[in-house]
Design an enzyme around this catalytic site. Sequence first.
Site, PDB file in Angstrom:
ATOM      1  N   SER A 179       3.980  -5.669  -7.864  1.00  0.00           N
ATOM      2  CA  SER A 179       4.929  -6.486  -8.621  1.00  0.00           C
ATOM      3  C   SER A 179       4.464  -6.645 -10.063  1.00  0.00           C
ATOM      4  O   SER A 179       5.252  -6.553 -11.007  1.00  0.00           O
ATOM      5  CB  SER A 179       5.096  -7.869  -7.976  1.00  0.00           C
ATOM      6  N   ASP A 222      -6.282   4.879   1.612  1.00  0.00           N
ATOM      7  CA  ASP A 222      -6.267   3.603   0.889  1.00  0.00           C
ATOM      8  C   ASP A 222      -7.474   2.752   1.315  1.00  0.00           C
ATOM      9  O   ASP A 222      -8.289   3.184   2.138  1.00  0.00           O
ATOM     10  CB  ASP A 222      -4.913   2.890   1.011  1.00  0.00           C
ATOM     11  N   HIS A 270       0.823  -1.209   0.000  1.00  0.00           N
ATOM     12  CA  HIS A 270       0.000   0.000   0.000  1.00  0.00           C
ATOM     13  C   HIS A 270       0.849   1.247   0.000  1.00  0.00           C
ATOM     14  O   HIS A 270       0.568   2.218  -0.692  1.00  0.00           O
ATOM     15  CB  HIS A 270      -0.923   0.016   1.229  1.00  0.00           C
TER      16      HIS A 270
END
Length: 480
Positions: free
Chosen positions: A369, A115, A18
């Site tokens: 990723s 978030d 995050h």
Amino acid sequence: MQNTKPHAALLASPGMGHLIPVLELGKRLVTNHGFNVTVFVATTDNSLSKSQLIEQTPSPNLLNVVLLPPVDVSSLITPTTGILTQLAIMMREALPKLRSAILAMKFCPTVLIVDLFGTEAMVIADEFNMLKYVFITSNAWFLALTLHMPTLDKVVEDNHVKNQEALLIPGCKSLEFDDTFEPVLDRNDQIYVEYKHMGVQMQKFDGILVNTWQDLEGTTIGALGGEKKLGRVAPVPVYPIGPLVRAVKPGPRSEVLDWLDMQPIDSVIYVSFGSGGTLSAKQTTELAYGLESSDRRFIWVVRPPIETDSAAAVFKTSHRSDDSPDFLPDGFLTRTRKMGLVVSKWAPQNEILSHPSVGGFISHCGWNSALESIVNGVPMIAWPLYAEQKMNAAMLTEDVGVAIRSKSLPTKEVVGREEIETMVRTIMDKGDARRARVKTLKSSAERALSKGGSSYNSLSHVANDSETAFKYLKAKPQGA
Ligand code: UDP
């Protein structure tokens, strides 16, 4: 000092997944849109240290990054409380700290961006008259599922859970049971309640930012309605602003990068399972043999297997023919010395993926990723482990066309060495269609983020709305 610019406060939960995109968002608001930015990071005693945070902060001189005082959640969790539930509890407990921190600021920020785990901070934004946005650090498909949760919750006979049928998300790719996001499965589990609550809360925000871009997820973004509020799933504007990934850091060269410099172009497969992913002992052995027999160069970020995590000293050497740690096949390091590099626990991932010698990535499909792989034009072997990674793997493999995956899920069965060998050879093949596809997406990502591109424009809309609110509040007479 005069308050001359709009000020954005960003709230991040701890955890690199995050934090990294939130910091990148902050950087863009400063450099491209002229904001002041303060990033608040919630913590517990054992989550994140100041030094780790500074290390992750892009251009620390641009952003004011504040670690909120740690919260103690020990009385609210048990040893069996899942990590996502813990995060939700922890973020709730951190709200008074956020409120105090904002009260202590000289000028109140114009906008609050949180978030997924920070949606309860909405009350603070309302209290201080701030615009409020959620930033989904994952993709639009995951956002669509989250927004669909309140509707799903009303369905009494849920065929997805009861009969393992695909879950229909309006206008979007259906979610196969095998790829499901576990929190949707058990209504009695606290994470189900927390996740549904997030889906409800975020519909009350001024908008939702999401770390994706038009060319990557056009259909899903269309189903969500984009910025036009016409969405079938999203009742608020959705702003695709990605891919926001950490920039490659110039700096001292590491051993890994020096080694990569000596390898041919596109010849190395990079293997890593994110900031915390681990495999079982059996799976670690199979992966080792699979990599070895593929006869391709590799960099493997290895963690001790789950079973030995607490006990094993990494790279223990007793009773072994070489320095291979206990959890790797005996002699593995010696046999693969010319072909591979084994790195313990952590590697400079984005620097590795951007190196021309890297031509493939075995990835757990954490969204950061996955994005880092795409923006560097590297095709993947999708190896999902937890959270929404199975969804990401399905999307990257079947829709986006930049990954392959094993026949059965690595979370269900051990993936055997032969299958690993075949997958590695396939993805490293220079003529494989996924390589061409990921290179196209790499260019499309660059275009989306550059001035006038779709993601640049999306963030500009958010910035303009904040600017308007800032001017309005400044012009408003005191006490009005
Ligand atoms: N990362 C890294 N080195 C490592 C492992 C991870 O730099 O050895 C970084 C990676 O580049 C990414 C983040 O940590 O930016 C992991 O986020 P992701 O969403 O991929 O997975 P998570 O760790 O949240 O499961």
